[in-house]
Design a protein around this motif. Structure first.
Motif, PDB file in Angstrom:
ATOM      1  N   UNK A   1       0.874  -1.179   0.000  1.00 16.01           N
ATOM      2  CA  UNK A   1       0.000   0.000   0.000  1.00 16.01           C
ATOM      3  C   UNK A   1       0.904   1.220   0.000  1.00 16.01           C
ATOM      4  N   UNK A   2       0.758   2.060  -1.001  1.00 12.44           N
ATOM      5  CA  UNK A   2       1.672   3.193  -1.165  1.00 12.44           C
ATOM      6  C   UNK A   2       0.899   4.502  -1.325  1.00 12.44           C
ATOM      7  N   UNK A   3       1.584   5.590  -1.038  1.00  8.84           N
ATOM      8  CA  UNK A   3       1.049   6.934  -1.256  1.00  8.84           C
ATOM      9  C   UNK A   3       1.779   7.547  -2.441  1.00  8.84           C
TER      10      UNK A   3
ATOM     11  N   UNK B   1     -13.629   6.782  -0.442  1.00  5.87           N
ATOM     12  CA  UNK B   1     -13.109   7.881   0.357  1.00  5.87           C
ATOM     13  C   UNK B   1     -13.911   8.043   1.640  1.00  5.87           C
ATOM     14  N   UNK B   2     -13.565   9.058   2.426  1.00  2.00           N
ATOM     15  CA  UNK B   2     -14.210   9.258   3.724  1.00  2.00           C
ATOM     16  C   UNK B   2     -15.718   9.405   3.609  1.00  2.00           C
ATOM     17  N   UNK B   3     -16.181  10.213   2.668  1.00  4.81           N
ATOM     18  CA  UNK B   3     -17.627  10.473   2.560  1.00  4.81           C
ATOM     19  C   UNK B   3     -18.395   9.218   2.162  1.00  4.81           C
ATOM     20  N   UNK B   4     -17.824   8.416   1.271  1.00  2.59           N
ATOM     21  CA  UNK B   4     -18.505   7.207   0.833  1.00  2.59           C
ATOM     22  C   UNK B   4     -18.624   6.193   1.970  1.00  2.59           C
ATOM     23  N   UNK B   5     -17.589   6.095   2.790  1.00  3.50           N
ATOM     24  CA  UNK B   5     -17.632   5.181   3.935  1.00  3.50           C
ATOM     25  C   UNK B   5     -18.728   5.613   4.908  1.00  3.50           C
TER      26      UNK B   5
ATOM     27  N   UNK C   1      -6.988   1.853  -6.761  1.00  2.77           N
ATOM     28  CA  UNK C   1      -6.774   3.297  -6.686  1.00  2.77           C
ATOM     29  C   UNK C   1      -7.741   3.879  -5.673  1.00  2.77           C
ATOM     30  N   UNK C   2      -7.206   4.610  -4.706  1.00  2.00           N
ATOM     31  CA  UNK C   2      -8.062   5.184  -3.677  1.00  2.00           C
ATOM     32  C   UNK C   2      -7.542   6.547  -3.237  1.00  2.00           C
ATOM     33  N   UNK C   3      -8.406   7.251  -2.521  1.00  3.21           N
ATOM     34  CA  UNK C   3      -8.073   8.576  -2.004  1.00  3.21           C
ATOM     35  C   UNK C   3      -9.045   8.905  -0.882  1.00  3.21           C
ATOM     36  N   UNK C   4      -8.585   9.716   0.048  1.00  2.00           N
ATOM     37  CA  UNK C   4      -9.500  10.204   1.079  1.00  2.00           C
ATOM     38  C   UNK C   4     -10.597  11.054   0.456  1.00  2.00           C
ATOM     39  N   UNK C   5     -10.294  11.611  -0.725  1.00  4.69           N
ATOM     40  CA  UNK C   5     -11.242  12.479  -1.435  1.00  4.69           C
ATOM     41  C   UNK C   5     -11.972  11.652  -2.494  1.00  4.69           C
ATOM     42  N   UNK C   6     -13.267  11.420  -2.309  1.00  7.34           N
ATOM     43  CA  UNK C   6     -14.038  10.672  -3.303  1.00  7.34           C
ATOM     44  C   UNK C   6     -13.981  11.341  -4.668  1.00  7.34           C
ATOM     45  N   UNK C   7     -13.839  12.656  -4.663  1.00 10.86           N
ATOM     46  CA  UNK C   7     -13.763  13.400  -5.916  1.00 10.86           C
ATOM     47  C   UNK C   7     -12.583  12.930  -6.772  1.00 10.86           C
ATOM     48  N   UNK C   8     -11.471  12.582  -6.115  1.00 14.61           N
ATOM     49  CA  UNK C   8     -10.295  12.148  -6.855  1.00 14.61           C
ATOM     50  C   UNK C   8     -10.523  10.812  -7.557  1.00 14.61           C
ATOM     51  N   UNK C   9     -11.114   9.851  -6.846  1.00 17.54           N
ATOM     52  CA  UNK C   9     -11.362   8.557  -7.483  1.00 17.54           C
ATOM     53  C   UNK C   9     -12.432   8.679  -8.570  1.00 17.54           C
ATOM     54  N   UNK C  10     -13.392   9.587  -8.377  1.00 16.66           N
ATOM     55  CA  UNK C  10     -14.391   9.831  -9.424  1.00 16.66           C
ATOM     56  C   UNK C  10     -13.720  10.376 -10.682  1.00 16.66           C
ATOM     57  N   UNK C  11     -12.785  11.309 -10.482  1.00 11.21           N
ATOM     58  CA  UNK C  11     -12.060  11.869 -11.627  1.00 11.21           C
ATOM     59  C   UNK C  11     -11.238  10.787 -12.321  1.00 11.21           C
ATOM     60  N   UNK C  12     -10.564   9.980 -11.517  1.00  7.06           N
ATOM     61  CA  UNK C  12      -9.761   8.902 -12.092  1.00  7.06           C
ATOM     62  C   UNK C  12     -10.639   7.965 -12.912  1.00  7.06           C
ATOM     63  N   UNK C  13     -11.815   7.654 -12.409  1.00 10.22           N
ATOM     64  CA  UNK C  13     -12.685   6.702 -13.088  1.00 10.22           C
ATOM     65  C   UNK C  13     -13.261   7.252 -14.395  1.00 10.22           C
ATOM     66  N   UNK C  14     -13.231   8.563 -14.564  1.00 12.58           N
ATOM     67  CA  UNK C  14     -13.614   9.125 -15.854  1.00 12.58           C
ATOM     68  C   UNK C  14     -12.696   8.613 -16.959  1.00 12.58           C
TER      69      UNK C  14
ATOM     70  N   UNK D   1      -2.681   5.209  -3.042  1.00 14.98           N
ATOM     71  CA  UNK D   1      -3.430   6.272  -2.372  1.00 14.98           C
ATOM     72  C   UNK D   1      -3.016   7.627  -2.941  1.00 14.98           C
ATOM     73  N   UNK D   2      -3.944   8.336  -3.567  1.00 19.17           N
ATOM     74  CA  UNK D   2      -3.664   9.653  -4.150  1.00 19.17           C
ATOM     75  C   UNK D   2      -3.676  10.696  -3.031  1.00 19.17           C
ATOM     76  N   UNK D   3      -2.511  11.220  -2.708  1.00 19.05           N
ATOM     77  CA  UNK D   3      -2.396  12.118  -1.566  1.00 19.05           C
ATOM     78  C   UNK D   3      -2.671  13.581  -1.910  1.00 19.05           C
TER      79      UNK D   3
END
Length: 301
Positions: free
Chosen positions: A74-76, A210-214, A186-199, A154-156
């Motif tokens: 698991x890396x940052x 991310x935190x909000x989804x949990x 691919x994960x991030x504390x920010x759900x917005x980041x993973x949403x962008x990645x998934x585009x 983890x996208x920091x």
């Protein structure tokens, strides 16, 4: 019967009716299975290579963990000034290297001159890795060195920074180039980041919540309206508690599993906790003690 009692009973009946109607209409959509998460036994990922045995995010750490038989790391990640993706936890370089200042202000060539083990002390308090040639590692180097390992990334960088805005597209391009789409998370504390990645990824890559989804999932589960919850991620990488709320109950893990969402627990470093979470149904662990984790899992396999 008083008026207030009648109103309460009416409202209660309406709530039950609404719940019953939602159970009939709602059709939860389990996540499509991802190859990166299809393991028979619980997964062990060494946290940044295994923080206690060697300097974090260095090849020395990854090599030690790989020798233990872990499933991966698991890396940052952060972005350099010249837009190279490097493995690094903090925004600034001074906590683990002999450099100072923001990672984003250096080029990769400049960062490669840093001693990545400068601040690491072993169990005896010795700087045993200092000046031994350990350098900052790029994500490309790690993917190339360990082509069969599972890598949780983890996208920091925050999505509202310049680096963060570029990271999703840069990461997707690298995964495509290296053919790593099916062996990373691919994960991030920010759900917005993973949403962008998934585009860019279009659900070809396993993603973490991310935190909000949990929080959303846990609220749905405890409200008894869990049948209305549709997950946006393939993995929940969570601690034992979020505030006062326990994340370790068998029922919560089962709820997520029924939706094809794997549950990994992070910061687990003692035998008792490993055993408790295995019993709860954990799919994996991110740990600073990979040797202990492997030992416990082998004992319970």
């Amino acid at each position: 019967m008083g008026r207030k009692t009648k109103v309460a009973l009416t409202m209660g009946a309406a709530g039950v009716a609404a719940w019953a109607a939602s159970k009939v209409v709602a059709k939860p959509k389990p996540r499509p299975l991802k190859e990166a998460l299809e393991f028979k036994d619980p997964v062990v990922l060494s946290h940044r290579g295994g923080l206690k045995s060697a300097p974090e995010h260095t090849m020395a750490a990854f090599s030690k963990s790989a020798e233990l038989g872990v499933h991966g790391f698991a890396v940052d990640i952060r972005l350099t000034k010249d837009e190279e993706i490097v493995l690094f936890h903090d925004e600034t370089a001074d906590r683990t290297t002999d450099f100072s200042g923001r990672i984003a202000d250096y080029t990769i060539n400049e960062l490669k001159k840093a001693d990545a083990a400068y601040m690491f002390q072993d169990a005896e308090g010795d700087f045993s890795y200092r000046n031994k040639g350990e350098k900052i590692v790029t994500l490309r180097e790690l993917l190339t060195a360990y082509p069969h390992m599972l890598i949780a990334i983890n996208l920091k960088d925050s999505p509202d920074t310049y680096e963060g805005s570029l990271m999703p597209s840069k990461l997707w391009r690298l995964l495509e180039e290296t053919g790593s789409e099916e062996r990373v998370i691919v994960m991030s504390a920010f759900d917005e980041q993973t949403d962008r990645f998934n585009l860019y990824a279009q659900n070809k890559v396993a993603t973490g919540a991310g935190h909000d989804e949990v929080k959303k999932a846990y609220a749905s589960f405890t409200s008894k309206f869990g049948h209305l919850y549709n997950p946006r991620a393939d993995l929940f990488c969570i601690p034992e508690k979020i505030g006062p709320f326990p994340m370790t109950t068998e029922s919560f893990v089962s709820f997520l599993s029924s939706l094809n969402v794997a549950v990994y627990y992070n910061h687990v470093n003692d035998k008792e906790t490993f055993e408790k979470l295995l019993k709860a149904g954990a799919s994996g662990f991110i740990t600073d003690e990979p040797a202990l984790a492997m030992e416990v899992i082998q004992q319970h396999s």
